[in-house]
Scaffold this motif. Structure first.
Motif, mmCIF file in Angstrom:
data_model
loop_
_atom_site.group_PDB
_atom_site.id
_atom_site.type_symbol
_atom_site.label_atom_id
_atom_site.label_comp_id
_atom_site.label_asym_id
_atom_site.label_seq_id
_atom_site.Cartn_x
_atom_site.Cartn_y
_atom_site.Cartn_z
ATOM 1 N N THR A 59 19.643 -22.271 -18.092
ATOM 2 C CA THR A 59 20.198 -23.597 -17.826
ATOM 3 C C THR A 59 21.061 -24.065 -18.996
ATOM 4 N N LEU A 60 20.607 -23.822 -20.213
ATOM 5 C CA LEU A 60 21.379 -24.213 -21.397
ATOM 6 C C LEU A 60 22.697 -23.459 -21.476
ATOM 7 N N ALA A 61 22.752 -22.263 -20.853
ATOM 8 C CA ALA A 61 23.971 -21.458 -20.893
ATOM 9 C C ALA A 61 25.036 -21.959 -19.938
ATOM 10 N N ASN A 62 24.701 -22.950 -19.115
ATOM 11 C CA ASN A 62 25.723 -23.562 -18.278
ATOM 12 C C ASN A 62 26.866 -24.033 -19.175
ATOM 13 N N PRO A 63 28.123 -23.746 -18.816
ATOM 14 C CA PRO A 63 29.231 -24.051 -19.743
ATOM 15 C C PRO A 63 29.292 -25.505 -20.169
ATOM 16 N N ARG A 64 28.935 -26.412 -19.277
ATOM 17 C CA ARG A 64 28.965 -27.828 -19.633
ATOM 18 C C ARG A 64 27.967 -28.119 -20.750
#
Length: 358
Positions: A10-15
């Motif tokens: 989830t943290l790797a989501n670009p946003r």
């Protein structure tokens, strides 16, 4: 373990990835005295080592980080964090000495060494150590050589060399003429212009932060956020079809993401005014053109009379406007990225009739 992997995916989501990187840099500068401690530096390196060691037990994660192309980027992450911490630590220590009435440690060191044998001997040892590392590297890690080029078979994902991954990521948000020609040229021009724009003698030859707060902050934002983080993002998080994947997520070649990007003109005419797009390209894109012109020509004047008033008086008009123009061009990348992620905005100005898009 699955919950932890899902958390990191989830943290790797670009946003989140980009906002967390900017937030981490802001906290590092704000709490630099705490960040400069040995406990913080060694703690960050220890956490990063633990993350890679434990993460390597996951098949998907191990497949990504052990790819010969990606191994140097793992080393780049460790070096980037260590050298940023070390530089900030030296700057904080010097700032404390200067505040106490002492000069920076670099100017207090009066000892000098001879080029021969002291410097040459040190360089010789460094040469031998680096040669041994490269030899062992070449023995134990296969060269990332693939099959001869075949135009009927394209690798998926097809990635540029690591030092061009930042530019390849920029191509997602800008047309090739901007991301591949204009913006890189402005980077080179900006680097050339720095000695002529920034004539402040403070901080020359020694570490400091308090004497060069704005300059160092801008450099860290440009290098760490807009360059190094995009390399990491393009290396580990961009998968097949240039889709985003988490570090513990399987790179599914069949993953499809709906393209719902909309131009600014479509937002204004079709969604805002409830009208069809005008056939004349100038009328259709007039709002975007005015926005770009205001950003390039009006905003610097507004900033000179408000937020950047002190810089305007310090630099004088010629140097000020060159500096602010380069700054706005640099900020165009994160602005465009956020507008794409939040509003699905594709182009501010879209004139396909002349292959001109911004």
């Amino acid at each position: 373990m699955g919950v932890i992997k899902g958390f990191f995916n989830t943290l790797a989501n670009p946003r989140l990835f980009f906002l967390l990187a900017v937030g981490a840099l802001g906290v590092m500068i704000w709490k630099r005295e705490l960040f400069a401690t040995k406990a913080a530096g060694y703690g960050l390196l220890g956490f990063l080592s633990l993350f890679f060691i434990v993460g390597s037990f996951d098949d998907n994660f191990r497949l990504i980080i052990t790819k010969p192309d990606n191994v140097p980027i793992v080393g780049l992450i460790f070096l980037l964090i260590f050298l940023t911490w070390y530089a900030m630590r030296e700057a904080v220590l010097n700032d404390q000495r200067i505040a106490a009435g002492h000069g920076p440690i670099e100017k207090a060191e009066s000892d000098r060494v001879w080029v021969w044998p002291d410097l040459v001997y040190t360089e010789l040892i460094s040469l031998i150590v680096c040669s041994v590392i490269l030899i062992l590297w070449s023995v134990f890690l296969k060269a990332p050589l693939e099959q001869p080029a075949n135009r009927s078979v394209t690798p998926n994902p097809s990635k540029a060399p690591w030092y061009f991954l930042g530019l390849q990521e920029m191509l997602v948000y800008f047309d090739p003429w901007l991301a591949g020609v204009v913006l890189p040229s402005l980077i080179i021009v900006g680097l050339i212009a720095i000695p002529y724009i920034d004539k402040n003698p403070k901080g020359n030859g020694y570490y400091t932060f308090n004497e060069r707060k704005t300059e160092i902050t801008l450099f860290l934002f440009g290098f760490v956020i807009l360059w190094s983080s995009l390399i990491v993002l393009g290396t580990f998080l961009r998968g097949p079809n240039w889709n985003f994947f988490g570090p513990f997520e399987f790179w599914d070649i069949h993953k499809l993401e709906a393209l719902v990007n909309v131009n600014l003109s479509e937002y204004i005419w079709m969604r805002g005014l409830r009208m069809g797009l005008p056939t004349n390209w100038f009328v259709r894109e007039i709002f975007g053109i005015l926005f770009v012109l205001a950003y390039v020509f009006v905003l610097p004047v507004v900033l000179a009379k408000s937020v950047f008033k002190n810089f305007y008086e310090k630099l004088a008009p010629p140097r000020y406007y060159v500096t602010v123009l380069l700054f706005l061009m640099m900020m165009a990348l994160p602005i465009k990225m956020l507008m794409r992620w939040i509003f699905n905005l594709k182009y501010i100005v879209a004139i396909p009739e002349f292959f001109f898009n911004i």
